[in-house]
Motif scaffolding. Sequence first.
Motif, PDB file in Angstrom:
ATOM      1  N   SER A  16       0.840  -1.201   0.000  1.00 41.17           N
ATOM      2  CA  SER A  16       0.000   0.000   0.000  1.00 41.17           C
ATOM      3  C   SER A  16       0.873   1.248   0.000  1.00 41.17           C
ATOM      4  CB  SER A  16      -0.912   0.005   1.231  1.00 41.17           C
ATOM      5  OG  SER A  16      -0.139   0.024   2.415  1.00 41.17           O
ATOM      6  N   PRO A  17       0.455   2.305  -0.697  1.00 41.40           N
ATOM      7  CA  PRO A  17       1.305   3.504  -0.788  1.00 41.40           C
ATOM      8  C   PRO A  17       1.481   4.171   0.569  1.00 41.40           C
ATOM      9  CG  PRO A  17      -0.867   3.939  -1.687  1.00 41.40           C
ATOM     10  CD  PRO A  17      -0.812   2.467  -1.420  1.00 41.40           C
ATOM     11  N   ALA A  18       2.688   4.675   0.807  1.00 35.15           N
ATOM     12  CA  ALA A  18       3.006   5.371   2.049  1.00 35.15           C
ATOM     13  C   ALA A  18       2.876   6.876   1.858  1.00 35.15           C
ATOM     14  CB  ALA A  18       4.414   5.031   2.503  1.00 35.15           C
ATOM     15  N   ASP A  19       2.457   7.569   2.912  1.00 35.03           N
ATOM     16  CA  ASP A  19       2.347   9.028   2.862  1.00 35.03           C
ATOM     17  C   ASP A  19       3.724   9.697   2.908  1.00 35.03           C
ATOM     18  OD1 ASP A  19      -0.462   8.868   2.813  1.00 35.03           O
ATOM     19  OD2 ASP A  19      -0.516   8.657   4.984  1.00 35.03           O
ATOM     20  N   ASN A  20       4.673   9.042   3.547  1.00 38.00           N
ATOM     21  CA  ASN A  20       6.038   9.554   3.591  1.00 38.00           C
ATOM     22  C   ASN A  20       6.953   8.431   4.054  1.00 38.00           C
ATOM     23  OD1 ASN A  20       8.237  11.236   3.427  1.00 38.00           O
ATOM     24  ND2 ASN A  20       7.387  12.851   4.706  1.00 38.00           N
ATOM     25  N   ALA A  21       8.184   8.473   3.612  1.00 35.31           N
ATOM     26  CA  ALA A  21       9.152   7.438   3.999  1.00 35.31           C
ATOM     27  C   ALA A  21      10.554   8.013   3.850  1.00 35.31           C
ATOM     28  CB  ALA A  21       8.986   6.179   3.150  1.00 35.31           C
ATOM     29  N   GLY A  22      11.456   7.571   4.730  1.00 33.50           N
ATOM     30  CA  GLY A  22      12.828   8.043   4.671  1.00 33.50           C
ATOM     31  C   GLY A  22      13.565   7.777   5.975  1.00 33.50           C
ATOM     32  N   PHE A  23      14.849   8.082   5.969  1.00 31.23           N
ATOM     33  CA  PHE A  23      15.674   7.887   7.154  1.00 31.23           C
ATOM     34  C   PHE A  23      15.577   9.109   8.069  1.00 31.23           C
ATOM     35  CE2 PHE A  23      17.833   4.751   4.423  1.00 31.23           C
ATOM     36  CZ  PHE A  23      17.924   3.688   5.314  1.00 31.23           C
ATOM     37  N   LEU A  24      15.433   8.819   9.367  1.00 28.48           N
ATOM     38  CA  LEU A  24      15.456   9.843  10.415  1.00 28.48           C
ATOM     39  C   LEU A  24      16.322   9.332  11.561  1.00 28.48           C
ATOM     40  CD1 LEU A  24      11.686  10.906  10.582  1.00 28.48           C
ATOM     41  CD2 LEU A  24      13.566  12.206   9.560  1.00 28.48           C
ATOM     42  N   TYR A  25      16.833  10.288  12.337  1.00 32.26           N
ATOM     43  CA  TYR A  25      17.601   9.949  13.540  1.00 32.26           C
ATOM     44  C   TYR A  25      16.691  10.058  14.737  1.00 32.26           C
ATOM     45  CZ  TYR A  25      21.717  10.338  10.567  1.00 32.26           C
ATOM     46  OH  TYR A  25      22.654  10.162   9.566  1.00 32.26           O
ATOM     47  N   LYS A  26      16.540   8.945  15.458  1.00 29.70           N
ATOM     48  CA  LYS A  26      15.626   8.882  16.608  1.00 29.70           C
ATOM     49  C   LYS A  26      16.446   8.833  17.900  1.00 29.70           C
ATOM     50  CE  LYS A  26      12.216   5.798  18.675  1.00 29.70           C
ATOM     51  NZ  LYS A  26      13.111   5.336  19.762  1.00 29.70           N
ATOM     52  N   ARG A  27      16.093   9.741  18.815  1.00 30.62           N
ATOM     53  CA  ARG A  27      16.781   9.765  20.107  1.00 30.62           C
ATOM     54  C   ARG A  27      16.185   8.728  21.035  1.00 30.62           C
ATOM     55  NH1 ARG A  27      16.801  15.170  23.684  1.00 30.62           N
ATOM     56  NH2 ARG A  27      14.770  14.313  24.258  1.00 30.62           N
ATOM     57  N   GLY A  28      17.069   7.986  21.756  1.00 30.34           N
ATOM     58  CA  GLY A  28      16.594   6.950  22.639  1.00 30.34           C
ATOM     59  C   GLY A  28      15.857   7.511  23.847  1.00 30.34           C
ATOM     60  N   GLU A  29      15.009   6.669  24.447  1.00 31.82           N
ATOM     61  CA  GLU A  29      14.235   7.117  25.610  1.00 31.82           C
ATOM     62  C   GLU A  29      15.112   7.201  26.858  1.00 31.82           C
ATOM     63  OE1 GLU A  29      10.118   5.887  27.969  1.00 31.82           O
ATOM     64  OE2 GLU A  29      10.967   4.565  26.423  1.00 31.82           O
ATOM     65  N   ARG A  30      15.983   6.230  27.083  1.00 33.86           N
ATOM     66  CA  ARG A  30      16.860   6.241  28.256  1.00 33.86           C
ATOM     67  C   ARG A  30      18.195   6.880  27.928  1.00 33.86           C
ATOM     68  NH1 ARG A  30      15.896   0.117  30.746  1.00 33.86           N
ATOM     69  NH2 ARG A  30      13.623   0.328  31.063  1.00 33.86           N
ATOM     70  N   TRP A 104       8.654  16.191   6.658  1.00 28.98           N
ATOM     71  CA  TRP A 104       8.176  15.317   7.715  1.00 28.98           C
ATOM     72  C   TRP A 104       7.256  16.050   8.681  1.00 28.98           C
ATOM     73  CZ3 TRP A 104       7.822  10.326   8.070  1.00 28.98           C
ATOM     74  CH2 TRP A 104       8.698   9.504   7.373  1.00 28.98           C
ATOM     75  N   VAL A 105       7.595  17.274   9.035  1.00 26.60           N
ATOM     76  CA  VAL A 105       6.736  18.035   9.951  1.00 26.60           C
ATOM     77  C   VAL A 105       5.359  18.270   9.328  1.00 26.60           C
ATOM     78  CG1 VAL A 105       6.441  20.258  11.071  1.00 26.60           C
ATOM     79  CG2 VAL A 105       8.650  19.101  11.184  1.00 26.60           C
ATOM     80  N   LYS A 106       5.331  18.577   8.036  1.00 24.67           N
ATOM     81  CA  LYS A 106       4.050  18.825   7.371  1.00 24.67           C
ATOM     82  C   LYS A 106       3.209  17.555   7.288  1.00 24.67           C
ATOM     83  CE  LYS A 106       4.220  21.499   3.864  1.00 24.67           C
ATOM     84  NZ  LYS A 106       4.482  22.036   2.490  1.00 24.67           N
ATOM     85  N   SER A 107       3.826  16.452   6.895  1.00 23.08           N
ATOM     86  CA  SER A 107       3.067  15.213   6.737  1.00 23.08           C
ATOM     87  C   SER A 107       2.611  14.657   8.083  1.00 23.08           C
ATOM     88  CB  SER A 107       3.907  14.175   5.993  1.00 23.08           C
ATOM     89  OG  SER A 107       5.124  13.924   6.685  1.00 23.08           O
TER      90      SER A 107
END
Length: 259
Positions: A16-30, A104-107
Amino acid sequence: MKLNERSLAFYATCDSPADNAGFLYKRGERHTAYHRRWFVLKGNMLFYFEERESREPVGVIVLEGCTVELCDSAEEFTFAIRFGGTKSRTYVLAAESQAAMESWVKSLSRASFDYLRLVVRELEKQLEEMRRGPAGGCGGCRQSPASWKPKPSGPERFPERLLALPTVLPKENGCAVWNNAPGVDRLPNTSGCGGHDGEGNLRPPPLPPRRRASSSEAGSAGAATAESPSTFCRLHEQYGREVAQLQQDWLERQHGPQL
């Protein structure tokens, strides 16, 4: 909210088509270190994988009751997904460029059902205003969709700029009928067969007189009518004899001469 892991994994990796896709850097919770993850946005669900080729997502973020905003961080192009409540987690993400961050912020801001409700309400409001028409027109009366008329555009919007070209005149009994509509330039009467009525409008020219047949033409027509039966009989007999002779010759050639 209870989610089925198999259904989510299938939905995240299906075609199914995605609204957005790509690499992002995610900060860990701990730990505050950033990890590069592959993110896929489908509807109001944001999936993230360890690698782009991974078959199952590491986690999912349901984008309901949250806000997406920019945040100050040591990393560039950073934004956060914040949920209401004291114990709710805040996801801090960083893009690889300014354009990717804005995309990404807009989507993400448009992914929730709350945003879709606002869009539907605004469209319903605009539709209601279109049905009511202008406020000063008919006092706010509602019009049916069948009575809507598009606004003229192009040459139809400024008819005064167009040259009054003569149109093809309809004909009645072989005589042209003039267009008496107000505001239309009238052609001058050069034939001398037309006239004006009491109000100054052009009236149709008189019908041409019917042609009467002369006595000589009437006599010849009557003679032709009287001679037609005898002429047909003579032709019938003549061609009948020829057909009979041809038929006899053909039979003789087929069967040979009779002894």
